[in-house]
Enzyme design. Structure first.
Site, PDB file in Angstrom:
ATOM      1  N   CYS A  65     -12.326  -4.473  -1.109  1.00  0.00           N
ATOM      2  CA  CYS A  65     -12.524  -4.079   0.217  1.00  0.00           C
ATOM      3  C   CYS A  65     -13.696  -5.075   0.753  1.00  0.00           C
ATOM      4  N   CYS A  86     -10.892  -4.565   3.716  1.00  0.00           N
ATOM      5  CA  CYS A  86     -11.518  -3.909   4.922  1.00  0.00           C
ATOM      6  C   CYS A  86     -12.608  -4.814   5.810  1.00  0.00           C
ATOM      7  N   LYS A  91     -11.420  -8.294   6.985  1.00  0.00           N
ATOM      8  CA  LYS A  91     -10.447  -7.859   7.972  1.00  0.00           C
ATOM      9  C   LYS A  91     -11.021  -7.466   9.256  1.00  0.00           C
ATOM     10  N   LYS A  92     -11.841  -6.514   9.285  1.00  0.00           N
ATOM     11  CA  LYS A  92     -12.543  -5.827  10.345  1.00  0.00           C
ATOM     12  C   LYS A  92     -13.200  -6.833  11.155  1.00  0.00           C
ATOM     13  N   GLY A 123     -12.763  -6.385 -18.880  1.00  0.00           N
ATOM     14  CA  GLY A 123     -12.942  -5.401 -20.039  1.00  0.00           C
ATOM     15  C   GLY A 123     -11.404  -4.941 -20.479  1.00  0.00           C
ATOM     16  N   ALA A 135       5.532  -5.910   6.407  1.00  0.00           N
ATOM     17  CA  ALA A 135       5.141  -4.992   7.705  1.00  0.00           C
ATOM     18  C   ALA A 135       4.525  -3.720   7.658  1.00  0.00           C
ATOM     19  N   TYR A 152       0.284  -2.042   6.348  1.00  0.00           N
ATOM     20  CA  TYR A 152      -0.842  -2.160   6.731  1.00  0.00           C
ATOM     21  C   TYR A 152      -1.255  -3.834   7.031  1.00  0.00           C
ATOM     22  N   GLY A 170       0.401  -6.678   6.613  1.00  0.00           N
ATOM     23  CA  GLY A 170       1.049  -7.622   7.274  1.00  0.00           C
ATOM     24  C   GLY A 170       0.760  -7.374   8.870  1.00  0.00           C
ATOM     25  N   LEU A 171       0.937  -6.616   9.203  1.00  0.00           N
ATOM     26  CA  LEU A 171       0.600  -5.968  10.859  1.00  0.00           C
ATOM     27  C   LEU A 171      -0.708  -6.542  11.267  1.00  0.00           C
ATOM     28  N   GLU A 172      -1.580  -5.807  10.472  1.00  0.00           N
ATOM     29  CA  GLU A 172      -3.104  -6.442  10.797  1.00  0.00           C
ATOM     30  C   GLU A 172      -3.335  -7.820  10.707  1.00  0.00           C
ATOM     31  N   ASP A 224      -7.396   2.380  -6.270  1.00  0.00           N
ATOM     32  CA  ASP A 224      -5.971   2.038  -6.042  1.00  0.00           C
ATOM     33  C   ASP A 224      -5.206   1.973  -7.548  1.00  0.00           C
ATOM     34  N   HIS A 262     -16.035  12.756  29.519  1.00  0.00           N
ATOM     35  CA  HIS A 262     -15.330  12.217  30.418  1.00  0.00           C
ATOM     36  C   HIS A 262     -16.168  10.788  30.987  1.00  0.00           C
ATOM     37  N   GLU A 310     -11.114  12.133  24.880  1.00  0.00           N
ATOM     38  CA  GLU A 310     -10.773  13.476  25.757  1.00  0.00           C
ATOM     39  C   GLU A 310      -9.475  14.094  25.859  1.00  0.00           C
TER      40      GLU A 310
HETATM   41  P1  FAD Z   1     -11.090  -2.849  -6.099  1.00  0.00           P
HETATM   42  O1  FAD Z   1     -11.790  -2.670  -4.843  1.00  0.00           O
HETATM   43  O2  FAD Z   1      -9.699  -3.701  -6.001  1.00  0.00           O
HETATM   44  O3  FAD Z   1     -11.834  -3.041  -7.307  1.00  0.00           O
HETATM   45  C1  FAD Z   1     -11.269  -3.454  -8.519  1.00  0.00           C
HETATM   46  C2  FAD Z   1     -12.180  -4.440  -9.245  1.00  0.00           C
HETATM   47  O4  FAD Z   1     -11.870  -4.465 -10.722  1.00  0.00           O
HETATM   48  C3  FAD Z   1     -11.792  -6.034  -8.669  1.00  0.00           C
HETATM   49  O5  FAD Z   1     -13.122  -6.689  -8.519  1.00  0.00           O
HETATM   50  C4  FAD Z   1     -11.228  -6.557 -10.020  1.00  0.00           C
HETATM   51  O6  FAD Z   1     -10.916  -8.010  -9.917  1.00  0.00           O
HETATM   52  C5  FAD Z   1     -11.563  -5.890 -11.106  1.00  0.00           C
HETATM   53  N1  FAD Z   1     -10.873  -5.866 -12.147  1.00  0.00           N
HETATM   54  C6  FAD Z   1      -9.701  -5.863 -12.551  1.00  0.00           C
HETATM   55  N2  FAD Z   1      -9.269  -5.790 -13.586  1.00  0.00           N
HETATM   56  C7  FAD Z   1     -10.638  -6.004 -14.208  1.00  0.00           C
HETATM   57  C8  FAD Z   1     -10.861  -5.815 -16.042  1.00  0.00           C
HETATM   58  N3  FAD Z   1      -9.906  -5.621 -16.886  1.00  0.00           N
HETATM   59  N4  FAD Z   1     -12.034  -5.846 -16.208  1.00  0.00           N
HETATM   60  C9  FAD Z   1     -13.081  -5.986 -15.206  1.00  0.00           C
HETATM   61  N5  FAD Z   1     -12.836  -5.939 -13.985  1.00  0.00           N
HETATM   62  C10 FAD Z   1     -11.556  -5.914 -13.630  1.00  0.00           C
HETATM   63  N6  FAD Z   1      -9.059   0.293   3.049  1.00  0.00           N
HETATM   64  C11 FAD Z   1      -9.475   1.097   3.868  1.00  0.00           C
HETATM   65  O7  FAD Z   1      -9.930   2.191   3.658  1.00  0.00           O
HETATM   66  N7  FAD Z   1      -9.834   0.452   5.270  1.00  0.00           N
HETATM   67  C12 FAD Z   1      -9.372  -0.658   5.390  1.00  0.00           C
HETATM   68  O8  FAD Z   1      -9.615  -1.082   6.675  1.00  0.00           O
HETATM   69  C13 FAD Z   1      -8.701  -1.468   4.546  1.00  0.00           C
HETATM   70  N8  FAD Z   1      -8.385  -2.739   4.819  1.00  0.00           N
HETATM   71  C14 FAD Z   1      -7.792  -3.663   3.734  1.00  0.00           C
HETATM   72  C15 FAD Z   1      -7.454  -4.788   4.157  1.00  0.00           C
HETATM   73  C16 FAD Z   1      -6.586  -5.419   3.120  1.00  0.00           C
HETATM   74  C17 FAD Z   1      -6.275  -7.040   3.488  1.00  0.00           C
HETATM   75  C18 FAD Z   1      -6.629  -4.841   1.793  1.00  0.00           C
HETATM   76  C19 FAD Z   1      -5.842  -5.821   0.853  1.00  0.00           C
HETATM   77  C20 FAD Z   1      -6.979  -3.492   1.473  1.00  0.00           C
HETATM   78  C21 FAD Z   1      -7.779  -3.014   2.576  1.00  0.00           C
HETATM   79  N9  FAD Z   1      -8.101  -1.691   2.282  1.00  0.00           N
HETATM   80  C22 FAD Z   1      -8.634  -0.906   3.145  1.00  0.00           C
HETATM   81  C23 FAD Z   1      -7.938  -0.860   1.068  1.00  0.00           C
HETATM   82  C24 FAD Z   1      -9.177  -0.949   0.119  1.00  0.00           C
HETATM   83  O9  FAD Z   1      -9.631  -2.319   0.022  1.00  0.00           O
HETATM   84  C25 FAD Z   1      -8.884  -0.706  -1.461  1.00  0.00           C
HETATM   85  O10 FAD Z   1      -8.254   0.709  -1.347  1.00  0.00           O
HETATM   86  C26 FAD Z   1     -10.119  -0.486  -2.073  1.00  0.00           C
HETATM   87  O11 FAD Z   1     -10.892  -1.667  -2.282  1.00  0.00           O
HETATM   88  C27 FAD Z   1      -9.729  -0.007  -3.690  1.00  0.00           C
HETATM   89  O12 FAD Z   1     -11.046   0.178  -4.441  1.00  0.00           O
HETATM   90  P2  FAD Z   1     -10.685   0.173  -5.860  1.00  0.00           P
HETATM   91  O13 FAD Z   1     -12.207   0.343  -6.561  1.00  0.00           O
HETATM   92  O14 FAD Z   1      -9.787   1.103  -6.372  1.00  0.00           O
HETATM   93  O15 FAD Z   1     -10.483  -1.372  -6.237  1.00  0.00           O
HETATM   94  P1  NDP Z   2       2.434  -1.841   1.911  1.00  0.00           P
HETATM   95  O1  NDP Z   2       3.092  -1.156   0.696  1.00  0.00           O
HETATM   96  O2  NDP Z   2       1.584  -0.830   3.040  1.00  0.00           O
HETATM   97  O3  NDP Z   2       3.586  -2.741   2.769  1.00  0.00           O
HETATM   98  C1  NDP Z   2       4.328  -3.769   1.990  1.00  0.00           C
HETATM   99  C2  NDP Z   2       5.266  -4.169   3.280  1.00  0.00           C
HETATM  100  O4  NDP Z   2       6.015  -5.262   2.651  1.00  0.00           O
HETATM  101  C3  NDP Z   2       6.640  -3.263   3.378  1.00  0.00           C
HETATM  102  O5  NDP Z   2       6.766  -3.642   4.844  1.00  0.00           O
HETATM  103  C4  NDP Z   2       7.612  -3.640   2.460  1.00  0.00           C
HETATM  104  O6  NDP Z   2       8.649  -3.151   3.290  1.00  0.00           O
HETATM  105  C5  NDP Z   2       7.447  -5.294   2.404  1.00  0.00           C
HETATM  106  N1  NDP Z   2       8.142  -5.672   1.170  1.00  0.00           N
HETATM  107  C6  NDP Z   2       7.889  -5.179  -0.052  1.00  0.00           C
HETATM  108  N2  NDP Z   2       8.438  -5.960  -1.012  1.00  0.00           N
HETATM  109  C7  NDP Z   2       9.204  -6.905  -0.172  1.00  0.00           C
HETATM  110  C8  NDP Z   2       9.873  -7.997  -0.553  1.00  0.00           C
HETATM  111  N3  NDP Z   2      10.008  -8.307  -1.778  1.00  0.00           N
HETATM  112  N4  NDP Z   2      10.309  -8.996   0.550  1.00  0.00           N
HETATM  113  C9  NDP Z   2      10.142  -8.632   1.763  1.00  0.00           C
HETATM  114  N5  NDP Z   2       9.228  -7.550   2.154  1.00  0.00           N
HETATM  115  C10 NDP Z   2       8.807  -6.834   1.154  1.00  0.00           C
HETATM  116  O7  NDP Z   2       1.520  -2.967   1.645  1.00  0.00           O
HETATM  117  P2  NDP Z   2       0.496  -3.772   2.118  1.00  0.00           P
HETATM  118  O8  NDP Z   2       0.059  -5.168   1.507  1.00  0.00           O
HETATM  119  O9  NDP Z   2       0.718  -3.772   3.394  1.00  0.00           O
HETATM  120  O10 NDP Z   2      -1.024  -2.609   1.943  1.00  0.00           O
HETATM  121  C11 NDP Z   2      -1.342  -2.297   0.644  1.00  0.00           C
HETATM  122  C12 NDP Z   2      -2.252  -1.077   0.706  1.00  0.00           C
HETATM  123  O11 NDP Z   2      -3.540  -1.369   1.108  1.00  0.00           O
HETATM  124  C13 NDP Z   2      -1.745  -0.052   1.915  1.00  0.00           C
HETATM  125  O12 NDP Z   2      -1.119   0.830   1.239  1.00  0.00           O
HETATM  126  C14 NDP Z   2      -3.325   0.603   2.202  1.00  0.00           C
HETATM  127  O13 NDP Z   2      -3.571   1.644   1.436  1.00  0.00           O
HETATM  128  C15 NDP Z   2      -4.020  -0.813   1.816  1.00  0.00           C
HETATM  129  N6  NDP Z   2      -4.661  -1.045   3.143  1.00  0.00           N
HETATM  130  C16 NDP Z   2      -5.045  -0.251   4.214  1.00  0.00           C
HETATM  131  C17 NDP Z   2      -5.594  -0.638   5.218  1.00  0.00           C
HETATM  132  C18 NDP Z   2      -6.161   0.135   6.247  1.00  0.00           C
HETATM  133  O14 NDP Z   2      -6.759   1.141   5.793  1.00  0.00           O
HETATM  134  N7  NDP Z   2      -6.175  -0.142   7.473  1.00  0.00           N
HETATM  135  C19 NDP Z   2      -5.296  -2.469   5.731  1.00  0.00           C
HETATM  136  C20 NDP Z   2      -4.877  -3.105   4.655  1.00  0.00           C
HETATM  137  C21 NDP Z   2      -4.332  -2.359   3.461  1.00  0.00           C
HETATM  138  P3  NDP Z   2       9.821  -2.006   2.866  1.00  0.00           P
HETATM  139  O15 NDP Z   2       9.313  -0.877   3.632  1.00  0.00           O
HETATM  140  O16 NDP Z   2      11.100  -2.258   3.076  1.00  0.00           O
HETATM  141  O17 NDP Z   2       9.394  -1.450   1.311  1.00  0.00           O
END
Ligand code: FAD
Ligand code: NDP
Length: 515
Positions: free
Chosen positions: A79, A84, A87-88, A153, A219, A221, A223-225, A350, A488, A493
């Site tokens: 994040c 997040c 991205k924001k 770990g 396509a 989250y 991809g679109l963002e 996650d 308003h 609203e």
């Molecule tokens: P992470 O934040 O991924 O943390 C896991 C950590 O553990 C990482 O640092 C990793 O390297 C480390 N790790 C892995 N394996 C080991 C190991 N064996 N030993 C020690 N450390 C290890 N969510 C929203 O709510 N709003 C958003 O706008 C949003 N935007 C996003 C935009 C993008 C581009 C992406 C990719 C995600 C976005 N998300 C958003 C999703 C959000 O970032 C995740 O849901 C959140 O970070 C998950 O937290 P986590 O603690 O599960 O894992």
């Molecule tokens: P998603 O699972 O949401 O989307 C993956 C996209 O990739 C889908 O359109 C899928 O298509 C397509 N795809 C999968 N495999 C292939 C392939 N081999 N070739 C071509 N296209 C493929 O994953 P994201 O990476 O977009 O996001 C991961 C998670 O991160 C989200 O679920 C969300 O929870 C979190 N996130 C949250 C955000 C927010 O809160 N604003 C912003 C960004 C991420 P198909 O539908 O056909 O499977």
């Protein structure tokens, strides 16, 4: 002592208190730590910090492996570093470009012709902010007395964790409880050139080169963002869609979002999959792809290819076999208490199979788990009705059921769908398109019409839906909504002015702003 103090201040009874202190004493003898958290992202850090507040001895291990393109980052997880937050900030940067044109329409004396962002400067300020958050996080961990180790770990046995020190020495420690919070990383497609020539969201926010003409594959989250902020920053993104945009979301809203993006000049390659990437003699990227509907192969040249095809759980380094933890599709299986099949090993965020991949979900689950483990709480994480936002220029935010889900669960005859287009007041002067400003309320048909889902496409949708999400969780009905006096002139609203149902067939376009 700390445990005693915090339990007393939380009002815990004397007998429970004594029992817990005795337990803690036993564990002090038996285990090096009360809790070891694997992963220092949103979920892991929230859990670790909450646990120390109740007197637990906590160690958190966090380590980031560089991407194939060589990008790496500090503590805080996805994040903060590659999700997040950056991205924001890029979303905001792209909206500001749009705002410059609006400012001119509102009478500001600025020259909005040919405005261009300085990509390198944008990346620098975004990365500076991230570094400051990394620093604050480390200070916070030190102040709160969470032991933090920057290392991977892995399990040696169900209570023993192993890691390598900076000097290369292997260390083992024991823990009463282990929380797996290792999150995920972007997937790469199994095609030629994917790793060598493509990048992912892990790279884009610190990418030194201007992205230029970019193919965004996926396509969901991400991809679109990414496509939207790149477009807003003046680049030329194309989105490759394998099946449908935003699988799992309300279909009508998702299609509106895609139409809004198309209107803004983003190209979509529908029902298309990538086949391979090569470097051209000019240093560009030649992408081969196949349209799966027409079964035709085509190619195009891009400056950047960004894979946004979903994420893979990071279980690879954990040696989960040694602990006997069950997994499915690179994720950890847990029950409603976030416990794995091994009762003292838990997972949050996650890495859990089948739960939303969102930061606030990881944080709340981590906190509640720590309270259950160390403060006698019984409160479970509620994964239902989690609000979410797709940060496109007109954002899409929603909470609760999609129209399809409501039909599937209750039957079309038992639900009512209210909907309406609306015209944000501030769009008139710059003549911004409000073609896709639309909202929808899915409710039960009978009684006071309990609301099942709220959907909104428009400016700052995330801010709009957050408050309604609390109302929905508290049993919001259409009756209450219509009894609520609106603010308003806002767009939020519009939820208090619902009058048109889909069933009626009446045109949901408003006649004026204030009727
Ligand atoms: P992470 O934040 O991924 O943390 C896991 C950590 O553990 C990482 O640092 C990793 O390297 C480390 N790790 C892995 N394996 C080991 C190991 N064996 N030993 C020690 N450390 C290890 N969510 C929203 O709510 N709003 C958003 O706008 C949003 N935007 C996003 C935009 C993008 C581009 C992406 C990719 C995600 C976005 N998300 C958003 C999703 C959000 O970032 C995740 O849901 C959140 O970070 C998950 O937290 P986590 O603690 O599960 O894992
Ligand atoms: P998603 O699972 O949401 O989307 C993956 C996209 O990739 C889908 O359109 C899928 O298509 C397509 N795809 C999968 N495999 C292939 C392939 N081999 N070739 C071509 N296209 C493929 O994953 P994201 O990476 O977009 O996001 C991961 C998670 O991160 C989200 O679920 C969300 O929870 C979190 N996130 C949250 C955000 C927010 O809160 N604003 C912003 C960004 C991420 P198909 O539908 O056909 O499977």
């Amino acid at each position: 002592m700390m445990l005693l103090k915090s339990l007393r201040s939380s009002g815990t009874s004397r007998s429970v208190l004594l029992l817990r202190c005795a337990g803690s004493l036993r564990n002090a003898i038996k285990f090096d730590y009360d809790l070891v958290v694997l992963g220092g992202g949103s979920g892991g850090l929230a859990c670790a910090k909450e646990a120390v507040a109740y007197g637990a001895r906590v160690l958190c291990l966090d380590y980031v492996k560089p991407t194939p393109a060589g990008t790496k980052w500090g503590v805080g997880g996805t994040c903060v570093n590659v999700g997040c937050i950056p991205k924001k900030l890029m979303h905001q940067a792209s909206l500001l470009g749009e705002a410059v044109h609006e400012a001119v329409a509102y009478g500001w004396n600025v020259d909005d012709r040919d405005i261009k962002p300085d990509w390198k400067k944008l990346v620098k300020v975004v990365q500076n902010h991230i570094k400051s958050v990394n620093w604050v996080t480390r200070v916070d961990l030190r102040d709160k007395k969470v032991e933090y180790v920057n290392s991977i770990g892995s399990f040696v046995d169900p209570h023993t964790i192993q890691y390598k020190t900076k000097q290369g020495e292997l260390k083992q420690l024991t823990a009463q409880y282990v929380v797996i919070a290792v999150g995920g990383r972007p997937r790469y497609p199994p095609i030629k050139g994917a790793f060598e020539l493509g990048i992912t969201s892990d790279d884009i926010f610190s990418y030194e080169k201007e992205p230029g003409r970019t193919l965004v594959v996926g396509a969901g989250y991400v991809g679109l963002e990414c496509a939207c902020f790149l477009k807003g920053l003046g680049y030329d993104p194309t989105v490759m869609v394998r099946s449908i945009v935003l699988r799992g979301f309300d279909r009508q809203m998702s299609e509106f979002l895609a139409a809004m993006m198309t209107e803004r000049g983003i190209r979509f390659l529908n029902t298309t999959i990538p086949m391979g990437v090569d470097r051209t003699p000019e240093g560009k990227l030649l992408v081969q792809y196949r349209n799966t509907t027409t079964q035709t192969d085509e190619s195009d040249v891009f400056d950047t290819v960004l894979w946004a095809i979903g994420r893979k759980g990071l279980i690879g380094d954990l040696n989960l076999g040694a602990a006997g933890v069950q997994t499915y599709n690179d994720k950890v299986i847990v029950d409603h208490t976030e416990a794995t099949n091994v009762p003292h090993i838990f997972a949050v965020g996650d890495i859990i199979y089948g739960r939303p991949e969102l930061t606030p979900v990881a944080i709340l689950a981590g906190r509640l788990l720590a309270r259950r483990l160390f403060a006698g709480s019984t409160q479970l994480m509620d994964y239902t009705d989690v609000a979410t936002t797709v940060f496109t220029p007109l954002e899409y935010s929603c909470v609760g059921m999609s129209e399809e889900m409501a039909i599937e669960r209750l039957g079309a005859d038992n639900i009512e769908v209210f909907h309406g287009y609306y015209k944000p007041t501030e769009f008139f002067i710059p003549q911004k398109s409000f073609r896709h400003c639309y909202l929808k309320v899915v409710a039960e048909l009978s009684g006071d019409q309990k609301i099942l889902g709220l959907h909104y496409i428009g400016p700052v949708a995330g801010e709009v839906i957050q408050g309604f999400a609390a109302a929905l969780k508290s049993g919001l009905t259409v009756k209450t909504l219509l009894n609520t006096v609106g603010i308003h002139p806002t767009t939020a609203e519009e939820f208090t002015r619902l009058s048109v149902t889909k069933r009626s067939g009446v045109d949901p376009t408003p006649a004026s702003c204030c009727s």
